[in-house]
Write an enzyme that holds these catalytic residues in place. Sequence first.
Site, short mmCIF file in Angstrom:
data_model
loop_
_atom_site.label_atom_id
_atom_site.label_comp_id
_atom_site.label_asym_id
_atom_site.label_seq_id
_atom_site.Cartn_x
_atom_site.Cartn_y
_atom_site.Cartn_z
N CYS A 186 0.86 -1.20 0.00
CA CYS A 186 0.00 0.00 0.00
C CYS A 186 0.89 1.24 0.00
CB CYS A 186 -0.87 0.00 1.24
SG CYS A 186 -1.89 -1.47 1.37
N ARG A 227 3.99 0.85 -7.25
CA ARG A 227 4.01 -0.21 -6.23
C ARG A 227 2.91 -1.24 -6.46
NH1 ARG A 227 6.30 2.20 -1.20
NH2 ARG A 227 4.83 1.06 0.08
N TRP A 286 -3.18 -2.18 -1.71
CA TRP A 286 -2.93 -3.50 -2.31
C TRP A 286 -3.63 -4.48 -1.37
CZ3 TRP A 286 -1.03 -6.14 -6.40
CH2 TRP A 286 -0.76 -7.47 -6.23
N ASN A 333 -0.67 0.66 6.03
CA ASN A 333 0.11 -0.27 5.21
C ASN A 333 0.60 -1.35 6.16
OD1 ASN A 333 1.57 -1.56 3.29
ND2 ASN A 333 3.26 -0.09 3.24
N GLY A 334 0.31 -2.63 5.84
CA GLY A 334 0.76 -3.72 6.71
C GLY A 334 -0.41 -4.65 7.03
N GLU A 390 13.35 -24.30 -10.52
CA GLU A 390 13.10 -22.85 -10.40
C GLU A 390 14.34 -22.07 -10.77
OE1 GLU A 390 10.67 -21.16 -10.45
OE2 GLU A 390 11.23 -19.20 -9.77
N LYS A 410 14.36 -19.30 -13.83
CA LYS A 410 14.77 -17.90 -13.58
C LYS A 410 15.84 -17.48 -14.57
CE LYS A 410 12.25 -16.19 -11.58
NZ LYS A 410 11.19 -17.14 -11.56
N GLU A 444 14.37 -17.28 -18.26
CA GLU A 444 13.37 -16.27 -18.63
C GLU A 444 13.91 -14.86 -18.61
OE1 GLU A 444 9.87 -15.86 -16.17
OE2 GLU A 444 10.90 -16.60 -14.42
N HIS A 469 22.05 -41.52 -17.33
CA HIS A 469 21.14 -42.24 -18.24
C HIS A 469 20.98 -41.53 -19.58
CE1 HIS A 469 20.14 -45.11 -15.13
NE2 HIS A 469 19.97 -44.11 -14.29
N LYS A 507 3.35 -10.83 -17.25
CA LYS A 507 3.33 -11.10 -15.81
C LYS A 507 2.20 -12.08 -15.47
CE LYS A 507 4.46 -10.88 -11.55
NZ LYS A 507 5.63 -11.72 -11.15
C1 AGP Z 1 7.76 -17.07 -13.23
O1 AGP Z 1 8.91 -16.26 -13.05
C2 AGP Z 1 7.03 -16.73 -14.49
N1 AGP Z 1 6.67 -15.36 -14.53
C3 AGP Z 1 5.89 -17.69 -14.78
O2 AGP Z 1 6.42 -18.98 -14.86
C4 AGP Z 1 4.76 -17.72 -13.74
O3 AGP Z 1 5.21 -18.36 -12.56
C5 AGP Z 1 3.59 -18.54 -14.32
O4 AGP Z 1 3.12 -17.88 -15.48
C6 AGP Z 1 2.44 -18.73 -13.33
O5 AGP Z 1 1.93 -17.47 -12.97
P1 AGP Z 1 0.93 -17.39 -11.68
O6 AGP Z 1 1.75 -17.81 -10.51
O7 AGP Z 1 0.51 -15.96 -11.62
O8 AGP Z 1 -0.21 -18.32 -11.93
#
Ligand code: AGP
Length: 613
Positions: free
Chosen positions: A2, A27, A77, A103-104, A485, A489, A492, A508, A608
Site C-alpha cells: 500500500c 508499487r 494492495w 500499510n501492513g 526454479e 529464472k 526467462e 542415463h 506477468k
Molecule cells: C515465473 O517467473 C514466471 N513469470 C511464470 O512462470 C509464472 O510463474 C507462471 O506464469 C504462473 O503465474 P501465476 O503464478 O501468476 O499463476
Amino acid sequence: MCGIVGYVGKEQAAPILLDGLSRLEYRGYDSAGVAVYSGRDQGLNVHKAKGRLKVLSGLLDGGAAVEGTVGVGHTRWATHGAPSDENSHPQVSRSGKIAVVHNGIIENYGELKAFLQGQGVPFTSETDTEVVAHLVEYFQKDGADILTAVGRCLRRIEGAYALGIISADEPDRLIAVRKDSPLILGYGDGCTFLASDITAILRHTRRASYMDDGEAAVLTRDGIQCYDHLMQPIEKEICQVDWEIDAAEKGGYEHFMFKEIMEQPEALRRAVFPRIRNGEVFLEDFALSDEYIKSLRNIHIVACGSSYHVGMVGKYNLEKMLRLPVEVTLGSEFRYMDPIVDEKTLVIVISQSGETLDTMAALREARRRGASILSIVNVVGSSIARESDQVLYTWAGPEIAVATTKAYTTQLAVLDLLGLYMSRVLGSMPAEERRAVLEDFKTLPEKLEKVLSCKDGVQYYASQYFNRDSVFYIGRNVDYALGLEGSLKLKEISYVHSEAYASGELKHGTISLIEEGSLVVALGTCLRLFDKAMSNIVEVKSRGGDVLALTTESRAAEMAKTANGVIAIPDAHPMLLPLLGVAPLQLFAYYAALMRGCDIDKPRNLAKSVTVE
Ligand code: AGP
C-alpha cells in the site's frame, strides 16, 4: 504494497495527496482514497474508489473539488477483503471523525473486531484496518486527545503497520505510527508531509526523517514532534534526500526484480508470522473441517511455471508430513489427462496472479470432478481466489517484475504451513518435529537476510559464467525441485538455455552433453543425500565440466574441495532449506541477465500474468 501520503499545511491538500499517490502507483494497487478535513461543518471529507487512481482523481476534479489543508491519501494492495470501494482506505470510525490509512497487517484484528462489535460498533468493511479507526475512537471515550488514544490503541494491536490518522476534533495535526512498514516524514515551509516512500513527496521537499519501529509522530504546519515507543518525545535526524525522482520510483533499486528479491524477508514475515501462534499453525478463516481433512485420500497440486515449481518442492514436504500421495500437475496438462480426482481429493491451486488461464481451467475441471479447491494466491480477490473453496493469501505485496521471486518464496512458505496444520489434524507428524519446524520458521527472515547480504559473492560467480550458452541445474529430491526454479529464472530473464535434471538421471543419457567448459549448478542442500551430490559433482568434473555448488554453511568447506565455486546458505530444518536456497538462484539469474544487458523486468515474449491458453 500500500501507499500512504499525508499533508498538513496552508495549500489545498487534495491535489498534493493525489499527486503523491500517483508517484506510488508503481508499487501496484487496486484502489485509492483520500480524507481531507474540510472545516467544522463538513468535517472529514472522505472519497475512495476501486480501480486506478485516475478514477478517484476524476471524481475529485484532480482534487479541486475537495477543500481543506490537512489530509491523508492511500493506494491499497488488498490483503484482507477484496478490492472494493468499501474496503478502500481511508477507513473511518463510527462517528466519521477519525480517518485511518494503513500499510501492513493487523494480525489480531479478528479478536479486536469481535470486541468492538461486542461494544455495538458496526463495521462497514472486510478490512483489518477498520479496527484501528474504531479502536482509536473507543479510547477517546474518556475525552482523551487523539495522540493519547492512538497510544492506547497501539498497546492492543499486533502486527505490521504504518498508520496515518487524522481527526475532525483536532484538525491541525496528523498522527503517524510506524512498526515494520516504512514511513517517512517530510519537512516543508509552513507544512509537513507523511509518505510510505520518499517518491511521493520529493517534489515538495528533500528534507526528510525516517521513522523507526515503534515510533509515533505528530505533524503540524509548524513542524513535527516525534515520540518513542513509550510516547516519550525524541529528536529525529533530518536528512537531505538527493535522489532523482525516477531513481526513487523503485525504492532506489535499479529493477523491480531486484527490489522484490530483497523484499523477501519482509514478505516472509507477513506470510508466516501471523500464522504461527502458541507453537501451532493458525490459518485465518479456515473452512476445511478436520473431518474433511481426515477423509482425504490424495492431494493434487496444480499450477504453472514457478508456481508449479513451488508444488514440486511442496510435494516432498507434504508427503513427508501427511503420509498422503501428492501429485503435482501443470495447469495446461491437468484437464487433458483424466486425473484421479474426486470428492476425497484436495486440489491445491497455486498462483501469484490468480488469473492464469491454464490454472483456472484446471481448477474448474477439478471442481467438476468433485474435489475441494484450496488456492494459494497473492492477488486478493483475483479470479482463482474467488472460485476457490478456501484461499490462503501470501500477502507478498504487489509483484511487478515478470520473473517471480517473493511470490515463489511466500507461496512455498504458506504451502509448508498448510502441511504443518494438516499434519496436526491427521496426527501424521510427531508434535516435537512440527514444533521444531515452526521454531525454525521464525528464524527464516533473518537467515534470508543473511543470504541476501552475500549477494556480491553470487554476483562474482555470475560474472564468471554469464556468457555460457547452456547451464545444467542438477540436484536430488528437493534440490531437483529447487533446480527447476533456478533454471527457469535463468532462462526467462537472461535468455540462456538451461535445464534442471535429477542428478541421478545424468548417467542415463544427458551426461553425454557434459564436456570441457560445460557449466553445472549442483544443488546440495539436502544433506542426507550430500554424498550423492558430491559424487555427481565428481562425475561432472571428470568430464571437464565447471561446477557451481549450492549447499549449507556446515558443508561448504567439504563441497569446496571439489566444486569450482560454492554458495552457502545458513543451516536450517531440511524442510525449510529451499526457502533459503532459492534466493542465490534468483540472484544468479538476475546478475547474469544484468551482465548480458537484458530487459530484466520485462523479458521478451513474456507477460506477468498469462491469461491465454
Ligand atoms: C515465473 O517467473 C514466471 N513469470 C511464470 O512462470 C509464472 O510463474 C507462471 O506464469 C504462473 O503465474 P501465476 O503464478 O501468476 O499463476
